[in-house]
Design a protein around this motif. Structure first.
Motif, mmCIF file in Angstrom:
data_model
loop_
_atom_site.group_PDB
_atom_site.id
_atom_site.type_symbol
_atom_site.label_atom_id
_atom_site.label_comp_id
_atom_site.label_asym_id
_atom_site.label_seq_id
_atom_site.Cartn_x
_atom_site.Cartn_y
_atom_site.Cartn_z
ATOM 1 N N GLU A 131 -10.853 6.127 6.845
ATOM 2 C CA GLU A 131 -11.352 6.121 5.547
ATOM 3 C C GLU A 131 -12.784 5.021 5.473
ATOM 4 O OE1 GLU A 131 -10.260 7.717 3.083
ATOM 5 O OE2 GLU A 131 -8.837 8.564 4.367
ATOM 6 N N TYR A 172 3.554 -1.491 3.478
ATOM 7 C CA TYR A 172 3.481 -0.163 3.240
ATOM 8 C C TYR A 172 4.688 0.548 2.737
ATOM 9 C CZ TYR A 172 -0.899 -0.420 6.022
ATOM 10 O OH TYR A 172 -2.058 -0.880 6.521
ATOM 11 N N TYR A 222 0.785 -1.134 -0.039
ATOM 12 C CA TYR A 222 -0.077 0.015 0.009
ATOM 13 C C TYR A 222 0.798 1.313 -0.048
ATOM 14 C CZ TYR A 222 -3.814 -3.197 1.389
ATOM 15 O OH TYR A 222 -4.477 -4.150 1.732
ATOM 16 N N LYS A 223 0.444 2.302 -0.704
ATOM 17 C CA LYS A 223 1.010 3.614 -0.511
ATOM 18 C C LYS A 223 1.368 3.913 0.762
ATOM 19 C CE LYS A 223 0.735 8.469 -2.272
ATOM 20 N NZ LYS A 223 0.060 9.239 -3.177
ATOM 21 N N ASP A 224 0.228 4.115 1.544
ATOM 22 C CA ASP A 224 0.227 4.450 2.979
ATOM 23 C C ASP A 224 -1.401 3.955 3.684
ATOM 24 O OD1 ASP A 224 -1.951 5.966 1.836
ATOM 25 O OD2 ASP A 224 -0.599 7.907 1.648
ATOM 26 N N ARG A 225 -1.266 4.612 5.000
ATOM 27 C CA ARG A 225 -2.403 4.020 5.482
ATOM 28 C C ARG A 225 -3.948 4.479 4.895
ATOM 29 N NH1 ARG A 225 1.280 4.870 9.695
ATOM 30 N NH2 ARG A 225 1.851 3.037 10.931
ATOM 31 N N GLN A 226 -3.789 5.615 4.428
ATOM 32 C CA GLN A 226 -4.985 6.392 3.743
ATOM 33 C C GLN A 226 -5.367 5.040 2.525
ATOM 34 O OE1 GLN A 226 -4.713 10.168 2.050
ATOM 35 N NE2 GLN A 226 -6.793 10.387 1.811
ATOM 36 N N GLU A 227 -4.644 4.866 1.569
ATOM 37 C CA GLU A 227 -4.836 3.862 0.659
ATOM 38 C C GLU A 227 -5.289 2.700 1.151
ATOM 39 O OE1 GLU A 227 -2.553 3.366 -3.492
ATOM 40 O OE2 GLU A 227 -1.808 1.763 -1.902
ATOM 41 N N GLN A 259 -9.073 2.960 2.217
ATOM 42 C CA GLN A 259 -9.922 3.099 0.891
ATOM 43 C C GLN A 259 -10.122 1.751 0.416
ATOM 44 O OE1 GLN A 259 -7.681 6.060 -0.863
ATOM 45 N NE2 GLN A 259 -8.654 7.712 0.014
ATOM 46 N N THR A 260 -8.767 0.897 0.364
ATOM 47 C CA THR A 260 -9.062 -0.414 -0.214
ATOM 48 C C THR A 260 -9.795 -1.475 0.815
ATOM 49 O OG1 THR A 260 -6.929 -0.310 -1.353
ATOM 50 C CG2 THR A 260 -7.656 -2.529 -1.054
#
Length: 224
Positions: free
Chosen positions: A44, A195, A6-11, A14-15
């Motif tokens: 998210e 991450y 993952y790019k970061d925790r936000q992504e 969202q996933t």
């Protein structure tokens, strides 16, 4: 570069939300994050589901000399879960476990004040509770959270994470009504490997996200 990160925790959040859409727009659903890293992920999810967001306080008991390895965990309500395998393998004495428990209990109480600021815990009885963290290695902290939440008599307990060790997913699935692990890489090694940005979440970020959730996510009252 590790494939599938993952790019970061936000992504990651969202996933994860795309795997939980059956819980969207329901008055009985609560999203509870395990601070600190679970909060950006859970924010998210809560936003996508239009569900209330709050935190559930749990502290890992790190093994001496291997602090990232959980020999157990404690949670609100006097719950303590110990990892007998880790304790036995490392030969950790009882007094060391008790000292770690006392130390983490103090931190648990500090964070309760820091994040909740005397705000009461939402009513869990009869609700569908979705417990979220940024990932699971041994699962000790999540297991403590599940057992503590069960004491509040929810209707359904769901554990949802973006990434986890396959064996941990299988073990936790025995204790919850639904287990959602988006990615189960083998070999696993550790949560942070999956991450690109796994910077530590600060107390300020946790408070800011909880405040944003209260103001921005249109949800029914906690007690309705």
């Amino acid at each position: 570069m590790v494939e599938g990160r993952y790019k970061d925790r936000q992504e990651a959040g969202q996933t994860l939300a795309t795997h939980l859409m059956q819980y969207a727009n329901r008055r009985d659903v609560l999203v509870l994050a395990l601070p600190r890293g679970g909060v950006p992920v859970a924010y998210e999810v809560a936003r996508a589901l239009h569900a209330p967001l709050d935190v559930f306080l749990v502290r890992k008991l790190g093994a001496p000399g291997h602090e990232e390895l959980a020999m157990g965990a404690i949670a609100s309500g006097g719950i303590r879960v110990l990892n007998a395998g880790v304790i036995g393998t490392l030969g950790i004495p009882e007094n060391t476990i008790e000292q770690a428990t006392e130390r983490e209990q103090r931190e648990l109480e500090r964070r309760t004040q820091e994040y909740r600021d005397n705000r009461p815990m939402p009513v869990l009885r009869g609700k569908t509770v979705i417990l979220i963290d940024d990932g699971l290695a041994t699962g000790a902290t999540m297991r403590a959270a599940v057992r503590a939440v069960r004491q509040k008599q929810p209707q359904r307990v769901v554990v949802a994470v973006p990434v986890a060790a396959p064996s941990t997913c299988a073990e936790l699935a025995e204790e919850v009504d639904e287990m959602v692990c988006v990615r189960r890489p083998e070999p696993f090694f550790g949560v942070g490997l999956w991450y690109e940005n796994f910077a530590q979440t600060s107390d300020d970020e946790v408070r800011a996200l909880l405040t944003r959730a209260t103001k921005e996510i249109p949800v029914p009252s906690w007690n309705q």
